[in-house]
Write a protein that holds these residues in place. Structure first.
Motif, mmCIF file in Angstrom:
data_model
loop_
_atom_site.group_PDB
_atom_site.id
_atom_site.type_symbol
_atom_site.label_atom_id
_atom_site.label_comp_id
_atom_site.label_asym_id
_atom_site.label_seq_id
_atom_site.Cartn_x
_atom_site.Cartn_y
_atom_site.Cartn_z
ATOM 1 N N ASP A 159 -13.936 -4.394 -1.296
ATOM 2 C CA ASP A 159 -14.900 -3.686 -2.134
ATOM 3 C C ASP A 159 -14.792 -2.172 -1.889
ATOM 4 O O ASP A 159 -15.050 -1.698 -0.780
ATOM 5 C CB ASP A 159 -16.313 -4.163 -1.796
ATOM 6 N N PRO A 160 -14.428 -1.391 -2.906
ATOM 7 C CA PRO A 160 -14.309 0.054 -2.707
ATOM 8 C C PRO A 160 -15.640 0.726 -2.383
ATOM 9 O O PRO A 160 -15.665 1.830 -1.835
ATOM 10 C CB PRO A 160 -13.744 0.553 -4.041
ATOM 11 N N ALA A 161 -16.743 0.063 -2.698
ATOM 12 C CA ALA A 161 -18.060 0.637 -2.404
ATOM 13 C C ALA A 161 -18.357 0.650 -0.920
ATOM 14 O O ALA A 161 -19.239 1.386 -0.469
ATOM 15 C CB ALA A 161 -19.152 -0.133 -3.144
ATOM 16 N N THR A 162 -17.631 -0.166 -0.142
ATOM 17 C CA THR A 162 -17.891 -0.256 1.298
ATOM 18 C C THR A 162 -16.653 0.092 2.114
ATOM 19 O O THR A 162 -16.464 -0.417 3.216
ATOM 20 C CB THR A 162 -18.386 -1.668 1.671
ATOM 21 N N VAL A 163 -15.812 0.961 1.595
ATOM 22 C CA VAL A 163 -14.561 1.304 2.281
ATOM 23 C C VAL A 163 -14.798 1.792 3.708
ATOM 24 O O VAL A 163 -13.992 1.543 4.611
ATOM 25 C CB VAL A 163 -13.769 2.349 1.465
ATOM 26 N N GLY A 164 -15.904 2.470 3.940
ATOM 27 C CA GLY A 164 -16.195 2.961 5.284
ATOM 28 C C GLY A 164 -16.397 1.849 6.292
ATOM 29 O O GLY A 164 -16.205 2.050 7.502
ATOM 30 N N ASP A 165 -16.753 0.656 5.817
ATOM 31 C CA ASP A 165 -16.993 -0.477 6.703
ATOM 32 C C ASP A 165 -15.703 -1.211 7.068
ATOM 33 O O ASP A 165 -15.517 -1.621 8.208
ATOM 34 C CB ASP A 165 -17.976 -1.461 6.069
ATOM 35 N N ALA A 183 -12.425 -0.098 6.555
ATOM 36 C CA ALA A 183 -11.248 0.717 6.878
ATOM 37 C C ALA A 183 -10.824 0.541 8.327
ATOM 38 O O ALA A 183 -9.623 0.541 8.642
ATOM 39 C CB ALA A 183 -11.540 2.188 6.586
ATOM 40 N N ARG A 184 -11.781 0.380 9.225
ATOM 41 C CA ARG A 184 -11.477 0.264 10.654
ATOM 42 C C ARG A 184 -10.717 -1.011 10.999
ATOM 43 O O ARG A 184 -10.138 -1.104 12.092
ATOM 44 C CB ARG A 184 -12.774 0.331 11.468
ATOM 45 N N ILE A 202 0.043 1.140 3.611
ATOM 46 C CA ILE A 202 -1.008 0.478 2.844
ATOM 47 C C ILE A 202 -0.990 1.034 1.424
ATOM 48 O O ILE A 202 -0.966 2.249 1.229
ATOM 49 C CB ILE A 202 -2.383 0.715 3.482
ATOM 50 N N VAL A 203 -0.986 0.150 0.452
ATOM 51 C CA VAL A 203 -1.056 0.563 -0.951
ATOM 52 C C VAL A 203 -2.273 -0.108 -1.574
ATOM 53 O O VAL A 203 -2.404 -1.338 -1.528
ATOM 54 C CB VAL A 203 0.216 0.178 -1.731
ATOM 55 N N VAL A 204 -3.153 0.691 -2.137
ATOM 56 C CA VAL A 204 -4.326 0.161 -2.824
ATOM 57 C C VAL A 204 -4.133 0.304 -4.330
ATOM 58 O O VAL A 204 -3.432 1.207 -4.791
ATOM 59 C CB VAL A 204 -5.622 0.884 -2.388
ATOM 60 N N TYR A 205 -4.731 -0.589 -5.072
ATOM 61 C CA TYR A 205 -4.640 -0.464 -6.528
ATOM 62 C C TYR A 205 -5.974 -0.804 -7.174
ATOM 63 O O TYR A 205 -6.744 -1.632 -6.683
ATOM 64 C CB TYR A 205 -3.532 -1.348 -7.103
ATOM 65 N N GLY A 221 -6.872 8.172 9.090
ATOM 66 C CA GLY A 221 -5.679 8.052 9.916
ATOM 67 C C GLY A 221 -4.740 6.930 9.514
ATOM 68 O O GLY A 221 -3.803 6.622 10.252
ATOM 69 N N LEU A 222 -4.963 6.341 8.342
ATOM 70 C CA LEU A 222 -4.123 5.240 7.881
ATOM 71 C C LEU A 222 -3.038 5.737 6.928
ATOM 72 O O LEU A 222 -3.191 6.777 6.279
ATOM 73 C CB LEU A 222 -4.985 4.196 7.180
#
Length: 215
Positions: A149-155, A157-158, A166-169, A188-189
């Motif tokens: 979910d892009p809305a929770t990327v901060g959760d 990502a770690r 990494i490739v996102v689409y 840092g990714l």
């Protein structure tokens, strides 16, 4: 609180990803104004180094950083008790079409170096970051990809590997995929976004697979 009719889904996603929800964004924005100790304007600012949206109070309506982009600037007169007494009306009074246009330009300018082509998928960790509602309705995905979910990327990502590409689409390779890649890169990714998204991938006749019935 109703969604302002001119707020695009990508803009609402940006507010949700950075502040928790559009309601939380509004509360934080008003708090920025309420805490001001000098004349000026409350700013909604995009930071290209991190992909984050932040609030600032500025006496000149200019952001703190030279490379930061102001998406919304409201002077003190906009924060009168009368103006903000009705949260729905206040949100709907804001120029969301202009805010989104500035956001779109800032994101695109900040992410050109993070573009990945179709050949770059090979060997990479591939993440589907289409908005939740879009992903739910989609019948297919890129082979081997996992939805996040892009809305929770901060959760999440770690939890990603730091030693792999990494490739996102997203759907079209616009703000959703681009800013997700930018935020992962800032963490840092080795993250990039797929140019053109899954739409261009399918248009090129490349392989997709059926999406699982449940996430």
């Amino acid at each position: 609180m109703q969604t302002p009719p001119t707020m695009t889904p990508a803009m609402e996603l940006a507010l949700t990803s950075n502040f928790g929800s559009k309601e939380a964004w509004l509360a934080a924005f008003l708090s920025t104004a309420a805490a001001a100790t000098q004349p000026g304007s409350a700013l909604l600012v995009f930071q290209p180094q991190t992909g984050a949206l932040v609030h600032q109070w500025s006496p000149t309506a200019s952001p703190a950083g030279d490379d930061e982009a102001v998406l919304l600037a409201l002077g003190q007169e906009a924060f009168s008790a009368t103006a903000i007494g009705d949260a729905d009306a206040f949100m709907c009074s804001l120029p969301w079409d202009q805010v989104y246009e500035r956001y779109q330009t800032a994101v695109h300018d900040a992410t050109e170096s993070l573009s990945a082509g179709h050949a770059d998928i090979a060997g990479a960790v591939v993440l589907d970051v289409r908005r939740a509602g879009v992903f739910e309705k989609a019948p297919t995905k890129l082979a081997g990809s996992q939805w996040n979910d892009p809305a929770t990327v901060g959760d999440w990502a770690r939890d990603l590997p730091t030693d792999k590409e990494i490739v996102v689409y997203c759907v079209y390779g616009h703000e959703v995929g681009r800013v997700t890649a930018l935020r992962l890169h800032a963490a840092g990714l080795k993250a990039r976004y797929l140019t053109g998204g899954i739409d261009a991938w399918q248009a090129a006749g490349l392989t997709v697979e059926p999406k699982p019935l449940a996430v």
